[in-house]
Design an enzyme around this catalytic site. Structure first.
Site, PDB file in Angstrom:
ATOM      1  CG  ASN A  85       0.853   4.237   3.980  1.00 22.53           C
ATOM      2  OD1 ASN A  85       0.464   4.790   5.011  1.00 22.53           O
ATOM      3  ND2 ASN A  85       0.170   3.257   3.404  1.00 22.53           N
ATOM      4  CG  ASP A 103      -0.446   1.482   7.447  1.00 26.93           C
ATOM      5  OD1 ASP A 103      -0.515   0.357   7.986  1.00 26.93           O
ATOM      6  OD2 ASP A 103      -1.440   2.082   7.001  1.00 26.93           O
ATOM      7  CG  ASP A 163      -2.043   1.000   1.135  1.00 29.48           C
ATOM      8  OD1 ASP A 163      -2.456   1.332   0.015  1.00 29.48           O
ATOM      9  OD2 ASP A 163      -2.525   1.454   2.194  1.00 29.48           O
TER      10      ASP A 163
END
Length: 339
Positions: free
Chosen positions: A215, A232, A210
């Site tokens: 992030n 994350d 992701d």
């Protein structure tokens, strides 16, 4: 429209006192400072401790990942940090990184500040590309055992089937949406993302999964440890290297080509990149589009979702999805990006 959320969602019990009690259970004591951080999937808080330092505590959504799957995320992050890659890894407290309290699995990590990277800056792109290559070099060393792959089945057909089985697409647009969806999935089915087909020679590995600009935290380079920090890994899966590149591309084709060139210039200083994977950018974008709709629908009983996504579920929403799926079919038929 999806049904109105039911009362009694598990996160309703996650009060400030419950957060502080969870931290106290692992020997960390808050001083009363508590800030809710932006997260829909989990609940994440920055908490001030008695020694005036800050930590971030993440409470995992019940039922999403097993303990074994969460531990693989932690182990991957710890492995990356041990290789001097700037990933924010969970702290080992009382000899472990995964903890439980009040019915929740949770983890504690250092608090890191920063801003989104300037992805129109070639030097920044090159820098991010180098670290992504290093992440993938570590990710290649061994496979995930518990975490799934990011492929046609897990993000595409499963999402379609769930949405239809649960009557999430209004009847007035359902037939047209299903047709557009099936056309897109059939096109993706001719690629390496259909892992039910005989495996090719593309290399699957552990990826961030992701890696969008939110992030990556960028800190000034004139400070110690400045540059990108990756956060994350909650969506870490088995995937192809291009998965961690394509979400950093935006704008028109010329802009995306320039950004890709910068990322790959940095990436290939550290690790070879298989250019055949570039043909998977639009199929991966299409899978994310389908997965996103299913994700919203699956989470609708969490009261935070109707508040933050009030437009979801209407006929107009699904008409927009039909148009985007049709546009993605056109994009998948085009010549892939080259850099």
């Amino acid at each position: 429209m999806p049904d109105t959320p039911a009362l009694g969602h598990p996160y309703e019990s996650l009060t400030p006192d419950a957060v502080l009690d969870a931290l106290a259970s692992v020997g960390l004591y808050g001083d009363g400072r508590l800030l809710t951080l932006n997260s829909y999937e989990n609940r994440v808080y920055q908490v001030g401790l008695e020694d005036r330092s800050n930590v971030v505590v993440k409470f995992y959504r019940p039922g999403r990942w097993s303990d074994a799957q969460i531990q693989e995320e932690h182990d991957f992050a710890t492995e990356l940090a041990a290789d001097d890659i700037p990933v924010v890894a969970p702290l080992a407290l009382e000899g472990r990184t995964l903890h439980h309290h009040g019915g929740f699995a949770f983890a504690v990590s250092p608090s890191r500040g920063g801003r989104a990277p300037e992805l129109d800056d070639f030097e920044v792109l090159e820098w991010v590309g180098r670290f992504l290559a290093r992440i993938h070099a570590v990710g290649r060393k061994k496979p995930f055992v518990e975490r799934p792959a990011l492929d046609l089945a897990s993000f595409g057909t499963t999402s379609r089937d769930w949405l239809l089985a649960h009557d999430m697409v209004p009847l007035d647009v359902q037939k047209e949406w299903e047709a557009a969806c099936n056309e897109a999935l059939a096109m993706i089915g001719t690629t390496a993302l259909d892992t039910s087909r005989p495996a090719g020679d593309l290399r699957w590995l552990r990826v961030h999964g992701d890696c969008h600009p939110g992030n990556i935290l960028w800190t000034p380079t004139d400070r110690p440890g400045g540059g990108p920090h990756f956060v994350d890994l909650d969506d870490a899966r088995t995937g192809l290297a291009v998965q961690d590149l394509w979400m950093l591309l935006s704008g028109d084709r010329a802009q995306r080509t320039a950004q890709l060139s910068g990322l790959l210039d940095g990436y290939e200083q550290m690790r070879e990149f298989d250019r055949r994977e570039l043909a998977l950018i639009e199929p991966l974008r299409t899978l994310r589009l389908l997965h996103y709709s299913a994700w919203l629908a699956r989470r609708w009983q969490d009261p935070i979702f109707p508040i933050n996504f009030p437009w979801f579920g209407s006929s107009d929403y699904w008409k927009g999805q039909i148009q985007m799926l049709q546009e993605q079919c056109e994009a998948m038929a085009e010549e892939p990006l080259h850099a």
